[in-house]
Design an enzyme around this catalytic site. Structure first.
Site, PDB file in Angstrom:
ATOM      1  N   LYS A  50       0.862  -1.186   0.000  1.00 44.32           N
ATOM      2  CA  LYS A  50       0.000   0.000   0.000  1.00 44.32           C
ATOM      3  C   LYS A  50       0.899   1.236   0.000  1.00 44.32           C
ATOM      4  O   LYS A  50       1.233   1.784   1.051  1.00 44.32           O
ATOM      5  CB  LYS A  50      -0.922  -0.018   1.218  1.00 44.32           C
ATOM      6  CG  LYS A  50      -2.209   0.768   1.069  1.00 44.32           C
ATOM      7  CD  LYS A  50      -2.027   2.265   0.935  1.00 44.32           C
ATOM      8  CE  LYS A  50      -1.578   2.961   2.203  1.00 44.32           C
ATOM      9  NZ  LYS A  50      -1.098   4.356   1.935  1.00 44.32           N
TER      10      LYS A  50
ATOM     11  N   GLU B 299       8.671   1.482  11.519  1.00 46.76           N
ATOM     12  CA  GLU B 299       9.855   2.329  11.301  1.00 46.76           C
ATOM     13  C   GLU B 299       9.344   3.762  11.235  1.00 46.76           C
ATOM     14  O   GLU B 299       8.693   4.146  10.261  1.00 46.76           O
ATOM     15  CB  GLU B 299      10.539   1.962   9.976  1.00 46.76           C
ATOM     16  CG  GLU B 299      11.061   0.547   9.904  1.00 46.76           C
ATOM     17  CD  GLU B 299      12.330   0.344  10.700  1.00 46.76           C
ATOM     18  OE1 GLU B 299      12.867   1.321  11.260  1.00 46.76           O
ATOM     19  OE2 GLU B 299      12.791  -0.803  10.770  1.00 46.76           O
TER      20      GLU B 299
ATOM     21  N   CYS C  55      14.323  10.087   7.398  1.00 46.05           N
ATOM     22  CA  CYS C  55      14.079   9.820   8.816  1.00 46.05           C
ATOM     23  C   CYS C  55      15.358   9.867   9.649  1.00 46.05           C
ATOM     24  O   CYS C  55      15.336  10.283  10.794  1.00 46.05           O
ATOM     25  CB  CYS C  55      13.410   8.467   8.960  1.00 46.05           C
ATOM     26  SG  CYS C  55      14.316   7.141   8.129  1.00 46.05           S
TER      27      CYS C  55
ATOM     28  N   GLU D  17      10.225  16.631  14.582  1.00 50.14           N
ATOM     29  CA  GLU D  17      10.760  16.265  13.270  1.00 50.14           C
ATOM     30  C   GLU D  17      10.220  17.251  12.227  1.00 50.14           C
ATOM     31  O   GLU D  17       9.015  17.320  11.995  1.00 50.14           O
ATOM     32  CB  GLU D  17      10.333  14.837  12.922  1.00 50.14           C
ATOM     33  CG  GLU D  17      10.989  14.330  11.658  1.00 50.14           C
ATOM     34  CD  GLU D  17      10.511  12.931  11.283  1.00 50.14           C
ATOM     35  OE1 GLU D  17       9.299  12.679  11.307  1.00 50.14           O
ATOM     36  OE2 GLU D  17      11.373  12.095  10.955  1.00 50.14           O
TER      37      GLU D  17
HETATM   38  P1  NAD Z   1       2.633   9.162   7.060  1.00 52.58           P
HETATM   39  O1  NAD Z   1       2.667   8.461   8.365  1.00 52.58           O
HETATM   40  O2  NAD Z   1       1.708  10.295   6.888  1.00 52.58           O
HETATM   41  O3  NAD Z   1       2.243   8.115   5.907  1.00 52.58           O
HETATM   42  C1  NAD Z   1       2.956   6.917   5.743  1.00 52.58           C
HETATM   43  C2  NAD Z   1       2.024   5.864   5.146  1.00 52.58           C
HETATM   44  O4  NAD Z   1       1.019   5.529   6.087  1.00 52.58           O
HETATM   45  C3  NAD Z   1       1.285   6.334   3.892  1.00 52.58           C
HETATM   46  O5  NAD Z   1       1.168   5.231   3.021  1.00 52.58           O
HETATM   47  C4  NAD Z   1      -0.073   6.750   4.438  1.00 52.58           C
HETATM   48  O6  NAD Z   1      -1.085   6.660   3.445  1.00 52.58           O
HETATM   49  C5  NAD Z   1      -0.295   5.724   5.542  1.00 52.58           C
HETATM   50  N1  NAD Z   1      -1.121   6.152   6.675  1.00 52.58           N
HETATM   51  C6  NAD Z   1      -1.150   7.366   7.256  1.00 52.58           C
HETATM   52  N2  NAD Z   1      -1.982   7.328   8.335  1.00 52.58           N
HETATM   53  C7  NAD Z   1      -2.439   6.055   8.433  1.00 52.58           C
HETATM   54  C8  NAD Z   1      -3.319   5.379   9.340  1.00 52.58           C
HETATM   55  N3  NAD Z   1      -3.877   6.019  10.374  1.00 52.58           N
HETATM   56  N4  NAD Z   1      -3.560   4.065   9.141  1.00 52.58           N
HETATM   57  C9  NAD Z   1      -2.980   3.405   8.109  1.00 52.58           C
HETATM   58  N5  NAD Z   1      -2.174   3.992   7.209  1.00 52.58           N
HETATM   59  C10 NAD Z   1      -1.889   5.299   7.378  1.00 52.58           C
HETATM   60  O7  NAD Z   1       4.142   9.560   6.755  1.00 52.58           O
HETATM   61  P2  NAD Z   1       4.723  10.383   5.506  1.00 52.58           P
HETATM   62  O8  NAD Z   1       4.461  11.811   5.729  1.00 52.58           O
HETATM   63  O9  NAD Z   1       4.266   9.765   4.239  1.00 52.58           O
HETATM   64  O10 NAD Z   1       6.278  10.042   5.659  1.00 52.58           O
HETATM   65  C11 NAD Z   1       7.135  10.786   6.455  1.00 52.58           C
HETATM   66  C12 NAD Z   1       7.363  10.110   7.786  1.00 52.58           C
HETATM   67  O11 NAD Z   1       7.921   8.803   7.600  1.00 52.58           O
HETATM   68  C13 NAD Z   1       8.372  10.851   8.638  1.00 52.58           C
HETATM   69  O12 NAD Z   1       7.920  10.929   9.963  1.00 52.58           O
HETATM   70  C14 NAD Z   1       9.618   9.979   8.561  1.00 52.58           C
HETATM   71  O13 NAD Z   1      10.495  10.123   9.623  1.00 52.58           O
HETATM   72  C15 NAD Z   1       9.028   8.618   8.478  1.00 52.58           C
HETATM   73  N6  NAD Z   1      10.004   7.677   7.907  1.00 52.58           N
HETATM   74  C16 NAD Z   1      10.598   6.742   8.735  1.00 52.58           C
HETATM   75  C17 NAD Z   1      11.568   5.873   8.240  1.00 52.58           C
HETATM   76  C18 NAD Z   1      12.216   4.840   9.113  1.00 52.58           C
HETATM   77  O14 NAD Z   1      12.757   3.873   8.577  1.00 52.58           O
HETATM   78  N7  NAD Z   1      12.219   4.972  10.418  1.00 52.58           N
HETATM   79  C19 NAD Z   1      11.929   5.943   6.900  1.00 52.58           C
HETATM   80  C20 NAD Z   1      11.326   6.904   6.098  1.00 52.58           C
HETATM   81  C21 NAD Z   1      10.348   7.757   6.624  1.00 52.58           C
END
Ligand code: NAD
Length: 478
Positions: free
Chosen positions: A175, A249, A283, A382
């Protein structure tokens, strides 16, 4: 225009049933570059059903070596698309092309081959029991895996889940997020070309609703999530309620500790890839730079010089070091944090606004704040953009205390003339990974966070374990 108006379910292209087809916009130009299908809940249900069926079929009964062969063929097909995939990601999310070529172009095939290698020639694990009996410990696939991934490294982060899941014998529902939905279908093309059985990989891009449906679906045995801490908490809570295994993550606010004896030039050379990779939309970026008071002025000036000299531009140009943010909303979020930093009394030494005269593209100048106190919001939250905070410290104990004084615990770096001292110091930093005079994920080593940065590990042999359900077969004394 790239037309991707169909989802990939059960080895076939299919229009969304209750989802939609929407435009995709290029981050650097704001031009519409494609149309893409997004899944609704009923589409997620169809994908899970296909994945369950695939698990019961040919895929579920292959030997380890046959599965490794199929994964390697899939890796070849993914690899042959590396250049176009890397470019497509850069156009969608603004990632500088040099980084995208490695992370989105080449890494997925490397990971697939790495995990295929881990299962090749795997021996039966028969353990002598304490009382003379024996136990055969079987590594069974955990079942259907639901992966929920973000836009910032879309191919790499999907492959970090796809590769071990396939190696374990699982089938998968991917997804991806709407922002980078186009490139996700590369995996579909490659799966078709490599003849992976229908339903082993299903691709249903979508938003929060589709992600929530996947997490809650009774047919999904495990969720692998990368994204924000807020979404990770919601998904983790749902998986907890359902007693469903989950890896998370999440975000970070990592520190770069520059020791008193630091070779400053070494850090400055690494700064773009360690503290501002993907224009700060990474991240593990070391965005809190901890500098000794004895050299504070010199360090702030040098960082300011380096950051103000970074080349901002179209991410498709190889010289570009800073590209646009992924979206207008992300640009506004970063600019809001810059305003917050000024309001908190931090000293802006470079950047702070949108570059160029043009109002096209979601760019933010790389920005440095000096005189930052670790209690400020810009040091605690962040930002996920090109904003660095330089924080002074008096002695190493204080540096360690500041580095650890964070809700997050994902990564970090130590810059020192004495590598051995750096390795000793790293033990005191409470994070899932840390670099000494270097930082870079290694496919063979576990990666993940502690505290609000997540739960569980990806990569390395440790990254295979979450996709395996062991079955102990007890046998009499032999
Ligand atoms: P996000 O959490 O908004 O979205 C990530 C994914 O989750 C998307 O596919 C989104 O559609 C889905 N999603 C969002 N809310 C959801 C819910 N309540 N239930 C199910 N699915 C849901 O994050 P983003 O803005 O797309 O990405 C940035 C974030 O990702 C930053 O906080 C970054 O630090 C983190 N990140 C972490 C790592 C790691 O390995 N630790 C790597 C890359 C990014």
């Amino acid at each position: 225009m790239i037309e991707r108006s169909e989802l990939f379910i059960n080895g076939e292209w299919t229009r969304p049933v209750d989802g939609e087809v929407t435009d995709v916009v290029e981050a650097a130009t704001e031009d519409v570059i494609g149309r893409v299908a997004l899944a609704g809940p009923a589409d997620v249900d169809r994908a899970v059903a296909a994945a369950e069926e695939a698990g019961r079929g040919e895929w579920g009964s292959l030997s380890d070596n046959d599965r490794a062969d199929r994964i390697e063929a899939f890796a070849d097909s993914v690899k042959s698309r590396a250049k176009q995939t890397a470019e497509l990601v850069s156009r969608q999310n603004g990632m500088p092309i040099k980084l995208s070529t490695g992370a989105n172009g080449h890494l997925p095939a490397i990971l697939l081959n790495y995990y295929a290698g881990l299962i090749r020639d795997r021996q039966d694990d028969v353990r002598p029991g304490v009382g003379g009996t024996r136990t055969l410990v079987r590594a069974m696939p955990i079942g259907v895996v639901g992966t929920i991934t973000p836009w910032n490294y879309p191919q790499a982060l999907a492959a970090m889940k796809l590769a071990p899941a396939l190696a374990a014998g699982c089938s998968i529902v991917l997804k991806p997020p709407p922002e980078t939905a186009l490139d996700a279908f590369t995996f579909a093309e490659a799966a078709l070309e490599a003849n992976l059985p229908a339903g082993v990989i299903n691709i249903v891009p979508g938003g929060r609703e589709a992600g929530a449906r996947l997490a809650a679906h009774p047919g999904v045995a495990k969720i692998a999530f990368t994204g924000s801490t807020a979404a990770g908490r919601a998904i983790g809570a749902e998986c907890g309620r359902l007693l469903k295994p989950v890896t998370l993550e999440l975000g970070g606010k990592s520190a770069a500790i520059l020791t008193e004896d630091v070779d400053l030039q070494q850090y400055l050379t690494a700064l773009p890839r360690v503290s501002l990779p993907n224009s700060g939309q990474t991240c593990h970026s070391s965005t809190r730079i901890l500098a000794p008071r004895s050299r504070y002025g010199e360090i702030v000036d040098a960082i300011t010089d380096t950051v103000s000299g970074l080349r901002i531009g179209n991410p498709l140009e190889r010289e570009t070091q800073i590209g646009p943010m992924v979206s207008a909303a992300q640009r506004e979020r970063v600019l809001d944090y810059i305003a917050i930093g000024k309001g908190e009394g931090a000293r802006l030494t470079t950047g702070g606004s949108r570059p160029f005269d043009s109002d096209r593209g979601w760019f933010v100048e790389p920005t440095v704040f000096a005189d930052v106190d670790n209690t400020m919001r810009i040091a605690r939250e962040e930002i996920f953009g090109p904003v660095l905070c330089v924080i002074p410290y008096s002695d190493e104990d204080e540096a360690v205390a500041i580095a650890n004084d964070s809700d997050y615990g994902l990564a970090g770096t130590i810059w020192t003339a004495d590598e051995q001292h750096g390795v000793e110091l790293s033990r005191r930093i409470h994070t899932g990974s840390i670099g000494v005079n270097h930082y870079g994920l290694d496919p063979a080593a576990p990666f993940g966070g502690v505290k609000a940065s997540g739960y569980g590990r990806e990569l390395g042999p440790e990254g295979l374990a979450p996709y395996i359900s062991t079955q102990s077969v007890y046998l009499p004394a032999g």
